[in-house]
Structure formats: C-alpha cells, structure tokens
Scaffold this active site. Structure first.
Site, PDB file in Angstrom:
ATOM      1  N   ARG A  67      39.592  91.301 -49.294  1.00 40.65           N
ATOM      2  CA  ARG A  67      40.461  92.488 -49.350  1.00 40.65           C
ATOM      3  C   ARG A  67      41.812  92.165 -48.705  1.00 40.65           C
ATOM      4  O   ARG A  67      41.888  91.466 -47.699  1.00 40.65           O
ATOM      5  CB  ARG A  67      39.781  93.637 -48.590  1.00 40.65           C
ATOM      6  CG  ARG A  67      40.679  94.844 -48.393  1.00 40.65           C
ATOM      7  CD  ARG A  67      39.893  96.083 -48.065  1.00 40.65           C
ATOM      8  NE  ARG A  67      39.098  96.014 -46.851  1.00 40.65           N
ATOM      9  CZ  ARG A  67      38.176  96.909 -46.526  1.00 40.65           C
ATOM     10  NH1 ARG A  67      37.896  97.910 -47.331  1.00 40.65           N
ATOM     11  NH2 ARG A  67      37.508  96.788 -45.394  1.00 40.65           N
ATOM     12  N   LYS A 114      35.541 103.236 -50.250  1.00 44.18           N
ATOM     13  CA  LYS A 114      35.909 104.571 -49.744  1.00 44.18           C
ATOM     14  C   LYS A 114      37.419 104.767 -49.727  1.00 44.18           C
ATOM     15  O   LYS A 114      37.927 105.768 -50.190  1.00 44.18           O
ATOM     16  CB  LYS A 114      35.429 104.770 -48.306  1.00 44.18           C
ATOM     17  CG  LYS A 114      33.954 104.895 -48.117  1.00 44.18           C
ATOM     18  CD  LYS A 114      33.624 105.338 -46.688  1.00 44.18           C
ATOM     19  CE  LYS A 114      34.148 104.428 -45.595  1.00 44.18           C
ATOM     20  NZ  LYS A 114      33.489 103.121 -45.500  1.00 44.18           N
TER      21      LYS A 114
END
Ligand code: AMP
Length: 217
Positions: free
Chosen positions: A126, A14
């Site tokens: 991440r 997203k």
C-alpha cells in the site's frame, strides 16, 4: 444525525471504501487512524504518546481514542462514517452509551471480510498520499499511481506508512484478532450489522456497499 461504522482487518479496504462512501452519500469521514497520524505529525501531547504505539502496530488506549472521537462528534451535525473505530469491545460499549445519551442514531455497521492470506500483500504494497487533505490510497500492483511515487489526484509524493511493514503488520493482525471477535459479537445479530465480502476489486465491493446504503434509506 446518524453514525455508520466500517469494520474490518488492516488492509480490508476500509479506508478506500470510506473515501468513496463519504463522497457518494455526503458523510463526514472520521478515521481514528487519520486523526492519530495528524496528532503525531503535529507533535501534540496525544501524538507524542501515540507515535511509538502506532509504529509498533499496537492499539492506542481506549480512553484516549474515545475522548478524541466524542470531541469530534460533539461538534458535528452531519452524518458520520467511522473508519477504524470502534476497534475494541470497550470502545463499542462506550460509543453505544455516548450515542444513546446524545440521542444519535446508529446506522449501518458494515463488516468487510477478507481472508488473512490476502491482507499482508495489500498492506505491505500500500502507498498513501502524503498530503493529509487528499489521503488517496494506492497499491503497487492492484492500483498503481500513473507516475511512480506521485499521487494521481493531487501530485503530492506518495509514502509508505511506518506501520505498513511486514513486521508491524504481524503485530497489527495479532491485536486485531485479539480484539475483533468480541467487537464483532457485540454488533453481530443487531439490526445494523451487515457482513460484506471484501475479497473482490474495490469497485465491486463498493457496488455491494452502496446497495446496502440505498436499501437502508
Ligand atoms: P488505521 O489507519 O485505522 O490502520 O490505524 C493506524 C493505527 O492507529 C493503528 O494501528 C493503531 O495504532 C491506531 N488506531 C487507529 N484507530 C484506533 C482505535 N480505534 N483504537 C486504538 N488505536 C487506534
């Protein structure tokens, strides 16, 4: 003014897609995660309350998040892209009421679908730029920075978010599945809703989403 929404689990991409969409379509990026992290780092009253909740991978309460969002929308005239909001049915209903009262149009609701097996790896590996104004997102394997631990875009150190651990991820996924189905059902079948396969590389997912935005225009 039009408000667009990006839905999807933690690690679905997203944030990455949002950053590219706002540049491409001159939208304002409203990430409730970013707004809350900013409140935590500034040590505001909301930040102090939210800190432990966020680190544990739980959701901040609906009234607090709705309040932050509506305050931002009231000051905004440009088209907006939400990333990470709404996250519960209550937030979606409150947003719907707010938009109708203010005469604001709901644009697209893009639901990015990624199988659960792929998500943990994306989140745990991440790395994000520590400079909030930049906020570039990397992955140790899928999208490494050129110099280890340094942002390609602005040269600031990269960091591992406190809630991007395997343990917090499990808790975030539990929260996600408990709250997401009713949220998805709320938008599903409406004229704004589009389901997008988010399993591919970010460029391919972006191309699909751009097409959806262009078709709507
Ligand atoms: P994100 O950056 O979207 O993954 O959000 C990070 C964390 O911020 C979440 O795990 C929640 O603790 C909190 N958060 C972000 N957006 C919301 C929201 N819409 N409702 C409740 N909590 C949120």
């Amino acid at each position: 003014m039009i408000v667009h929404i990006l839905l999807g689990p933690p690690g679905s991409g997203k944030g990455t897609q949002a950053k590219r969409l706002v540049d491409n379509f001159s939208l304002v990026h409203l990430s409730t995660g970013d707004i809350l992290r900013d409140a935590v780092s500034k040590g505001t009253e909301i930040g102090l309350r939210a800190k432990a909740i966020m680190a544990a991978g739980k959701l901040v309460d609906d009234d607090t998040v709705n309040g932050l969002v509506f305050a931002r929308l009231q000051d905004e005239t440009r088209n907006v892209l939400f990333d990470g909001y709404p996250r519960t049915l209550q937030q979606a209903e409150a947003l719907g009421t707010f938009l109708s009262l203010q005469g604001i149009e709901l644009g697209l609701v893009i639901d990015i679908d990624v199988p659960e097996e792929a998500l943990e790896n994306r989140v745990v590996k991440r790395r994000v730029c520590s400079n909030n104004a930049c906020g570039a997102i990397y992955h140790l394997e899928r999208k490494p920075s050129k110099i280890d631990g340094v942002c390609d875009a602005c040269g600031s150190p990269l960091k591992h978010r406190a809630d991007d651990t395997a343990e917090a991820f499990q808790s975030r996924m539990k929260e996600f599945y408990a709250t997401f189905k009713p949220l998805q059902a709320f938008y599903h079948g409406g004229p704004s809703y589009r389901l997008v396969n988010g399993s591919g590389m970010p460029d391919d997912v972006f191309a699909t989403v751009v097409k959806i935005f262009e078709e709507r225009a």
